[in-house]
Design a protein around this motif. Structure first.
Motif, PDB file in Angstrom:
ATOM      1  N   ARG B 454      35.038  57.138  72.176  1.00  0.00           N
ATOM      2  CA  ARG B 454      35.064  58.544  71.742  1.00  0.00           C
ATOM      3  C   ARG B 454      34.103  59.419  72.543  1.00  0.00           C
ATOM      4  O   ARG B 454      33.012  58.989  72.908  1.00  0.00           O
ATOM      5  N   ALA B 456      32.976  63.827  72.432  1.00  0.00           N
ATOM      6  CA  ALA B 456      33.221  65.135  71.824  1.00  0.00           C
ATOM      7  C   ALA B 456      32.677  66.203  72.758  1.00  0.00           C
ATOM      8  O   ALA B 456      31.485  66.203  73.081  1.00  0.00           O
ATOM      9  N   SER B 458      32.049  70.195  73.557  1.00  0.00           N
ATOM     10  CA  SER B 458      31.928  71.504  72.919  1.00  0.00           C
ATOM     11  C   SER B 458      32.073  72.556  74.001  1.00  0.00           C
ATOM     12  O   SER B 458      31.110  72.896  74.671  1.00  0.00           O
ATOM     13  N   ASP B 463      35.327  72.557  69.719  1.00  0.00           N
ATOM     14  CA  ASP B 463      34.985  71.153  69.945  1.00  0.00           C
ATOM     15  C   ASP B 463      36.254  70.336  70.064  1.00  0.00           C
ATOM     16  O   ASP B 463      37.157  70.469  69.245  1.00  0.00           O
ATOM     17  N   ILE B 465      37.463  66.403  70.130  1.00  0.00           N
ATOM     18  CA  ILE B 465      37.101  64.993  69.982  1.00  0.00           C
ATOM     19  C   ILE B 465      38.195  64.196  70.675  1.00  0.00           C
ATOM     20  O   ILE B 465      39.380  64.337  70.343  1.00  0.00           O
ATOM     21  N   LYS B 479      44.143  59.976  71.563  1.00  0.00           N
ATOM     22  CA  LYS B 479      44.097  60.872  70.430  1.00  0.00           C
ATOM     23  C   LYS B 479      43.160  62.004  70.751  1.00  0.00           C
ATOM     24  O   LYS B 479      42.130  61.833  71.377  1.00  0.00           O
ATOM     25  N   PHE B 481      41.421  65.306  68.713  1.00  0.00           N
ATOM     26  CA  PHE B 481      41.242  66.168  67.564  1.00  0.00           C
ATOM     27  C   PHE B 481      40.646  67.470  68.083  1.00  0.00           C
ATOM     28  O   PHE B 481      39.515  67.438  68.554  1.00  0.00           O
ATOM     29  N   THR B 698      39.103  69.138  61.117  1.00  0.00           N
ATOM     30  CA  THR B 698      39.786  68.599  62.302  1.00  0.00           C
ATOM     31  C   THR B 698      41.285  68.441  62.067  1.00  0.00           C
ATOM     32  O   THR B 698      41.728  68.110  60.968  1.00  0.00           O
ATOM     33  N   SER B 700      44.571  66.530  64.284  1.00  0.00           N
ATOM     34  CA  SER B 700      44.668  65.595  65.397  1.00  0.00           C
ATOM     35  C   SER B 700      46.095  65.399  65.840  1.00  0.00           C
ATOM     36  O   SER B 700      47.038  65.680  65.107  1.00  0.00           O
TER      37      SER B 700
END
Lengths: 736, 736
Positions: B454, B456, B458, B463, B465, B479, B481, B698, B700
């Motif tokens: 993962r 993230a 900004s 943001d 993810i 994936k 988000f 969030t 996704s």
């Protein structure tokens, strides 16, 4: 040689006679003693089937990875607390005895195809306050007596039995478990059938047969209740589904158990080998132990309670949960707490799986009819087996039993049919870090924890895992995994003489994929249609399509030539709400309450958010598609009508599609500012691949019901982050 | 009144002069001492930005929920172990000093817009064996010197600097962090700007400004590097994004920092209130504590290792993982173990986020240009902030730092930029229960545990993810988000004079949703395009569309009138592989190895499985869409070309779309049985709703890379079930 044939024939006749005898001795149905019924635990045979066909390989029946079963509940003293609570053991017995002494049933063979609570009318439920006495308890009954279907209401207080009109529609009620199991061994009473099996080199003692709903293919004259039976060799494997006796189909009269026709077009097709088909852990030589243990732990216990057996309260959610023999899981009166006012606000009056449609894509003799409707034909809840603690559901799960009635009205318990648990996968509820651009030292993140309600139905060879997942931000995710076993299951496998693709000229004429020597996984679709009786802040709602349209700018208006504009169209009538999803003509689909507005004046609403899905491509006038016409659109909206619960019709078995959601919706009734039901269909096309052999890893699909201007602002703004001091201290069990 | 105005003007001039002074003192870039750089921990200001604009409300900078930061790693003695390992601190310093003394740079102001490892050629990597010496280490450099962009290779052994030809293409390299931060305060040197701000009632000390990439709108003559700056009031809230000074846009020359133009068309629009916009936990009066603690626990530790800092080994997977300033996360050489042979088999040579495209749907003066490309313009990895332990990633996560170079070549550490953890949400890997029909006592279920990588990012207000999730069944789920903050973030909010929808005549002319008084959430799209260099069992692959077509039966052939047939079409050239997804014309998309077959003769392959997605509907000849033409299809396949990594082109900033994936693909090169790159684009349309205010929960979306006849059979058949004795014993920390 002739002598040996004669011997064989005598042997067969003897077996046939013996089986007939057993059949007769067992009809109508033996009554287990009450204790045995109520003690039904996960692995008690009676609970898996009444008069079940006992395979002769008993070692295949043992489950060596059997888990310690939690102490089974007996349910004999259950009492209803909520007007939507399912019938209790005592109520089943009462209904059953009222029926038995009723003129319609007296001294006649009958079978109860459905015996469930008749839910009070919506206004009764909506106006009831906590603590009010329960409204009168009634049972809803679908019975077949002397070949005729009856729909009845049994008033458990007054003992009155009131017949209901169903109109002149085709079709039969959901099969009973007894219909299904007795169909699997009925062919053995037919000498021709037995001869055919032995001719294929299969011992009768190795035989396993499946009852396959016969569908409907345009014959208007057929008046019998028919089923098709196909068989497998269970020699050398528990996964008999992988060893089809290909091309052999028995057409059976389900009422008389008489063999109507035997079709055998597969004599030249070998039965696939048993090697490498067993999936049981006990049969694996060399376990693949790749992972250290991992577990979701809640040292202070779960954050939910199930009050009075059925009322689930978790975080900001509350809903009524019950098992249902046809729908599986029913969620009622789902309400979420408003973070501003503290009030519980209505989201959905009732949500459940209304129908499933599984057409296989092979037009040949032994396959064309496979167009299953698992809820209306087999009973989606009837097929829900006990969940496996620690594997079907995590360690922190709580379980709920189903109490259902057998064909003779006797109640029985399906232990651990539903589980409820909190889930934390390491996901994020919301976050923001300030970026290097602003340089502010802000990093606010909230973990996402959800509540999952799960059921797993094993419709013969394949398994469906159905989840309802609730989120604290108001979202409900409805998820279906078609887990599957063998190439039966989602892949019902087909025998073939091919052992390698280099023997195949035109691959598309396989109707599927060669998965192993002599085994084809046949292409098929899955559709699951949900009944979602949305009551967003009250019963009267409207359906709004928020359509995103490309808008071109006028010359000189902007350096941009185009942008997207959102156009809101309120659906006036049902046809306005028949939706085929289009990637290049996108919309949002809102169920709003036109008379309830937010502070800044948006109507409160929930939207249905489709996920990956598939659409049925069969001809609209193909009989299977007429019956499965509820899949003609992905979204429909109908005005609430208590008789319109089952998208494929009340009587689905062998029906002709006159009572589907498509027929109702084509009436084009007004739907603006009314009590509405939203219908959504999830779909999959499944082209099998070798990874699906001999048991398929789960695949999943989902859709969401998501608040849209329902709350004034983010409802989980005030949720706290995780902090170390709240988390548990754990050690490995071995060192404990 | 006049006297007060004069005083204001003098005050402004003073501030402007002071800021100019600071600017000059800080240019080109101050060099922090080495220790400060390498000690960069999660919350060290230098790591969030070099010459950052210091807001004057210091209390807004404190993070009261600050977590104990894990001991930061210094990285000063890191050495590379794998040819794909990123440049180390020592290598950055070496490259930097080579460049500094090179004729091109000597005594000239310059900025390094990219300084990363130049990966060895694919054959070098593919033929290398473990233990072989590392191939020569090289740095790839994008520098701007005297207003000219250069692409260079620096040989770290020979010290040679080799220029690369880029052709005559428009556009500029990714902004440096210094470009972005300096742009945010540059307008303060302009008295007109300051006067405008004060005229809007905002103190200069409350000002927060954002650098907004200016896009390109058809002007062929512009030769300056331009950026637009818009500002907010941070008075009373950390969520200044919610308080836009609407309609005010400063056009800035990014190189000279000169204000080119100030457009102010929002004088009549009030600045939205600060009330209820702060999202920090410390600012919430009444925490919403609904849940007991829950945690994923692994008392025996995780099942993965990260060897030599970058080589991840988990279960049957192995891959190389590294942070990248432009792409964020790069996965290389993903290989999965064959359960039959034990061999590690190649799946993907390289996978990463190639570009993002975020067009807003408002054609007016202050909004039309918002058509962000977050990777090529801002640097997706540059914007990845330290992850929050326990909230961004669960407790069982391990973290990886990013080591990047600033514009002057100095290395700095972005702590905890990536996390890796095992996830178990209570999901099921595969299952089968025997049903009540067969009555066999079988219930085999395997839990599903996955490995998540993962990051993230900004990007100013919003943001992202990004997850790469690996499953033991061979599936990779990618994936995204888009978590978001405030209505900036995914919702960049627009000020308006409306406070209630009853004042609005035509809702669609809002270009969005009224979210709160004076606040509109503007409609926008998100597209994320992935570069997936698939090497399925080797480099030479083919792309096959398995198209499901309705087939009508001939009269008399079958009682069925229709079924679906799978037609396999091998793509010969690039245009055959330009795919627009269609619900009613479905296909599977296989990347196969035509020369590697399974035992029964299927080519081994992986398929890309789209999830819910969205397509861009902008006009193809609209300049933003020409630049974002990589979103014209959801799937593309190109022959491998090491120069074609970035779907929007190497130089994205202000470019004219001559170097996009669409341009490459339209060359229509042969792609059969070649080294191929698959490109997939995830999409969202976002019509904001009040739940997105002031920070959005969030949402996704994902797609899968899934084995299709890659394995001979289900690769996790032999996985064991969970058993109680392996699970941990936990207690609440408080009682520990």
């Amino acid at each position: 040689m002739e002598g040996r044939n004669l011997l064989r024939l005598l042997f067969l006749l003897f077996i046939a006679a013996a089986l007939l005898l057993i059949t007769l001795l067992n009809l109508p149905y033996p009554t287990p003693n009450a204790a045995a019924v109520l003690d039904c635990t996960a692995d008690t045979p009676w609970c898996t089937s009444r008069n079940r066909f006992q395979p002769k390989n008993p070692h295949l029946l043992q489950n060596p990875t059997k888990k310690p079963t939690r102490h089974p509940r007996r349910h004999s003293s259950d009492v209803p607390h909520h007007p939507l609570d399912p019938l209790t053991v005592q109520e089943f017995n009462k209904a059953s005895s009222i029926l038995k002494s009723h003129a319609l049933f007296k001294n006649k063979p009958y079978a109860l195809h459905s015996l469930v609570l008749e839910e009070p009318d919506k206004p009764v439920i909506l106006t009831r306050r906590k603590g009010d006495p329960l409204p009168p308890r009634k049972a809803s009954v679908i019975a077949r007596v002397d070949g005729v279907s009856h729909v009845l209401t049994v008033d458990l207080d007054s003992h009155e039995v009131i017949p209901k009109k169903t109109g002149n529609i085709s079709g039969y009620p959901t099969m009973t478990i007894e219909d299904m199991t007795s169909s699997t061994w009925a062919p053995l009473a037919n000498a021709d059938f037995n001869r055919t099996i032995i001719g294929r080199g299969v011992d009768l003692t190795d035989l396993a047969c499946l009852p396959i709903s016969s569908g409907w293919f345009g014959d208007m004259k057929e008046k019998r209740r028919l089923i098709k039976v196909q068989c497998y060799s269970m020699k050398g494997t528990a996964n008999f589904y992988m060893r089809p006796i290909e091309g052999l189909t028995v057409l059976l009269d389900m009422d008389t158990k008489e063999v109507v026709e035997i079709s055998d077009k597969g004599k030249s097709i070998p039965i696939p080998k048993a090697a490498n088909t067993d999936y049981r852990f006990s049969e694996q030589g060399n376990p693949l132990d790749m992972l250290n243990p991992i577990s979701m732990e809640q040292p202070k216990g779960p954050s939910f309670v199930i009050e009075d057996g059925h009322l689930v309260k978790w975080a900001n959610w509350e809903f009524h949960l019950k098992p249902d023999p046809r729908a599986g899981v029913v969620i009622s009166r789902a309400m979420v707490r408003d973070p501003g006012t503290g009030e519980m606000r209505s989201v959905m009056y009732k949500g459940f799986t209304s129908e499933l449609f599984v057409p296989y894509m092979d037009p040949t003799d032994a396959w064309y009819f496979k167009t299953y409707m698992d809820a209306g034909e087999y009973g989606f809840g009837l097929q829900a087996m006990p969940l496996d603690p620690l594997n079907d559901c995590p360690r922190n799960a709580q379980f709920m039993d189903g109490v259902f009635a057998a064909a003779d009205g006797k109640p029985y318990v399906r232990s651990n049919m539903i589980c409820v648990f909190e889930s934390y996968a390491g996901d994020i509820g919301w976050r923001h870090s300030e970026s290097p651009i602003t340089g502010m030292e802000i990093r606010e993140v909230r973990p996402k924890v959800t509540l999952v309600v799960r059921m797993a139905a094993s419709v013969a060879n394949y398994d469906y895992i159905m989840d309802w997942e609730f989120q604290t931000d108001g979202l409900i995710r409805v998820k279906k995994f078609p887990g599957q076993v063998g190439l039966s299951g989602i892949l019902m496998v087909k025998g073939t003489s091919y052992v390698n693709m280099n023997q195949v000229n035109q691959q598309e004429n396989l109707y599927g994929t060669l998965l192993s020597e002599n085994v084809i996984g046949v292409i098929h679709d899955h559709y699951i249609t949900y009944h979602l009786d949305m009551d967003v802040d009250g019963s009267d709602n409207s359906f709004v399509k928020v359509n995103l349209k490309r808008q071109r700018t006028s010359p000189g208006e902007s350096p941009r030539r185009s942008y997207l504009k959102a156009l809101r169209n309120v659906a006036k009538t049902e046809k306005d709400a028949q939706v085929k999803l289009k990637l290049y003509d996108p919309s949002e689909f809102h169920m709003i309450n036109p008379s309830k507005k937010t502070r800044v004046g948006n109507p409160t609403g929930y939207k249905v958010v489709p996920g990956g899905t598939a659409a049925s491509l069969l001809d609209l006038d193909d009989p299977p598609q007429k019956r499965g016409a509820f899949t003609n659109n992905q979204i429909w909206v109908t005005p609430y009508n208590e008789t319109e619960q089952w998208a494929g019709g009340l009587f689905v078995y062998q029906n002709q599609g006159e009572d589907t959601l498509a027929v109702w919706s084509d009436r084009d009734r007004p739907i603006e500012n009314k009590d509405l039901v939203l219908w959504y269909t999830l779909g999959f096309h499944h082209v099998p691949c070798q990874e699906d052999f001999p048991i398929m890893p789960t695949v999943s699909s989902s859709f969401d019901l998501k608040p849209v201007n329902f709350f004034e602002s983010n409802p989980i703004l005030r949720a706290p982050p995780n902090v170390e001091k709240d988390l548990p201290v754990c050690k490995a069990a071995a060192s404990a």
